[in-house]
Design a protein around this motif. Structure first.
Motif, PDB file in Angstrom:
ATOM      1  N   LYS A  76      30.945  38.172  43.037  1.00 39.89           N
ATOM      2  CA  LYS A  76      31.048  37.721  41.647  1.00 39.89           C
ATOM      3  C   LYS A  76      30.865  36.212  41.603  1.00 39.89           C
ATOM      4  O   LYS A  76      31.438  35.490  42.425  1.00 39.89           O
ATOM      5  CB  LYS A  76      32.415  38.075  41.059  1.00 39.89           C
ATOM      6  N   ARG A  96      19.442  36.438  40.084  1.00 42.39           N
ATOM      7  CA  ARG A  96      20.596  37.136  39.526  1.00 42.39           C
ATOM      8  C   ARG A  96      20.741  38.528  40.136  1.00 42.39           C
ATOM      9  O   ARG A  96      21.846  38.972  40.446  1.00 42.39           O
ATOM     10  CB  ARG A  96      20.435  37.237  38.012  1.00 42.39           C
ATOM     11  N   LYS A  97      19.617  39.204  40.327  1.00 40.13           N
ATOM     12  CA  LYS A  97      19.646  40.532  40.922  1.00 40.13           C
ATOM     13  C   LYS A  97      20.126  40.459  42.376  1.00 40.13           C
ATOM     14  O   LYS A  97      20.896  41.308  42.828  1.00 40.13           O
ATOM     15  CB  LYS A  97      18.265  41.180  40.854  1.00 40.13           C
ATOM     16  N   ALA A  98      19.679  39.438  43.103  1.00 36.49           N
ATOM     17  CA  ALA A  98      20.098  39.272  44.496  1.00 36.49           C
ATOM     18  C   ALA A  98      21.609  39.042  44.573  1.00 36.49           C
ATOM     19  O   ALA A  98      22.283  39.609  45.439  1.00 36.49           O
ATOM     20  CB  ALA A  98      19.358  38.104  45.140  1.00 36.49           C
ATOM     21  N   LYS A  99      22.136  38.241  43.666  1.00 34.77           N
ATOM     22  CA  LYS A  99      23.590  38.004  43.651  1.00 34.77           C
ATOM     23  C   LYS A  99      24.337  39.265  43.263  1.00 34.77           C
ATOM     24  O   LYS A  99      25.403  39.551  43.793  1.00 34.77           O
ATOM     25  CB  LYS A  99      23.937  36.870  42.685  1.00 34.77           C
ATOM     26  N   LYS A 100      23.785  40.024  42.335  1.00 28.77           N
ATOM     27  CA  LYS A 100      24.431  41.255  41.877  1.00 28.77           C
ATOM     28  C   LYS A 100      24.463  42.286  42.998  1.00 28.77           C
ATOM     29  O   LYS A 100      25.448  43.006  43.166  1.00 28.77           O
ATOM     30  CB  LYS A 100      23.684  41.814  40.668  1.00 28.77           C
ATOM     31  N   ASP A 101      23.373  42.358  43.778  1.00 28.41           N
ATOM     32  CA  ASP A 101      23.296  43.303  44.890  1.00 28.41           C
ATOM     33  C   ASP A 101      24.279  42.956  46.004  1.00 28.41           C
ATOM     34  O   ASP A 101      24.713  43.825  46.742  1.00 28.41           O
ATOM     35  CB  ASP A 101      21.874  43.366  45.446  1.00 28.41           C
ATOM     36  N   SER A 102      24.599  41.680  46.140  1.00 30.38           N
ATOM     37  CA  SER A 102      25.504  41.260  47.210  1.00 30.38           C
ATOM     38  C   SER A 102      26.967  41.501  46.846  1.00 30.38           C
ATOM     39  O   SER A 102      27.852  41.245  47.646  1.00 30.38           O
ATOM     40  CB  SER A 102      25.288  39.777  47.545  1.00 30.38           C
ATOM     41  N   ASP A 103      27.238  41.989  45.646  1.00 28.48           N
ATOM     42  CA  ASP A 103      28.597  42.305  45.172  1.00 28.48           C
ATOM     43  C   ASP A 103      29.526  41.090  45.172  1.00 28.48           C
ATOM     44  O   ASP A 103      30.736  41.246  45.231  1.00 28.48           O
ATOM     45  CB  ASP A 103      29.221  43.439  46.000  1.00 28.48           C
ATOM     46  N   LYS A 149      15.739  35.975  37.110  1.00 26.68           N
ATOM     47  CA  LYS A 149      16.061  37.400  37.160  1.00 26.68           C
ATOM     48  C   LYS A 149      16.229  37.870  38.601  1.00 26.68           C
ATOM     49  O   LYS A 149      17.166  38.609  38.918  1.00 26.68           O
ATOM     50  CB  LYS A 149      14.934  38.171  36.463  1.00 26.68           C
ATOM     51  N   GLU A 150      15.313  37.435  39.477  1.00 24.72           N
ATOM     52  CA  GLU A 150      15.388  37.814  40.888  1.00 24.72           C
ATOM     53  C   GLU A 150      16.644  37.258  41.542  1.00 24.72           C
ATOM     54  O   GLU A 150      17.324  37.956  42.299  1.00 24.72           O
ATOM     55  CB  GLU A 150      14.138  37.332  41.645  1.00 24.72           C
TER      56      GLU A 150
END
Length: 146
Positions: free
Chosen positions: A87, A78-85, A75-76
């Motif tokens: 894809k 995935r969240k870090a990748k999502k925050d970095s914009d 989860k962490e």
């Protein structure tokens, strides 16, 4: 008398529409459980549904703790990748999917070793039921957001 009857029907109709049809808490309203609390809640549920003995409870507790810790890491990340914009590529998605599948298969094998045949069969049925519930929730979620 007729006016009174119509007024009563109107009042009942309005009162029934005023009630929320779905009073389940939203994701934001639900209480946030720590991984340890989630593990304890899952253990209690499995103990009651599968009639686990003390030895099995200890083993399942350890398995749930490990599984929830790994899920938290996923989860962490995935969240870090999502925050970095950024894809994820198709290859990264496929690798993640394979990693999750391998993890699930490993957990399945560990549960099979812990539980007896009847308990394992019951556990698999519970897993399928949970999968079906998750699919239904996703359908509802997609319907609401489209």
């Amino acid at each position: 008398m007729k006016k009174l009857f119509i007024a009563a029907l109107l009042f009942i109709g309005i009162a029934s529409f005023a009630q929320e049809t779905d009073q389940k808490p939203t994701q934001e309203q639900r209480e946030k459980l720590t991984p340890e609390q989630r593990s304890e809640k899952q253990l209690k549920k499995l103990t009651s549904e599968l009639n686990l003995d003390a030895n099995q409870q200890a083993q399942v507790k350890q398995l749930l703790a490990d599984r929830n810790a790994k899920a938290e890491k996923f989860k962490e990340a995935r969240k870090a990748k999502k925050d970095s914009d950024v894809k994820p590529t198709a290859a990264e998605k496929e690798a993640f999917k394979k990693e999750v599948m391998a993890e699930r298969d490993a957990n399945d094998a560990k549960m099979k070793a812990i539980l007896n045949a009847d308990q394992y069969t019951k556990w698999k049925a519970i897993q399928e039921e949970n999968k079906d519930k998750a699919r239904e929730k996703m359908k509802e979620y997609k319907k609401e957001n489209n």
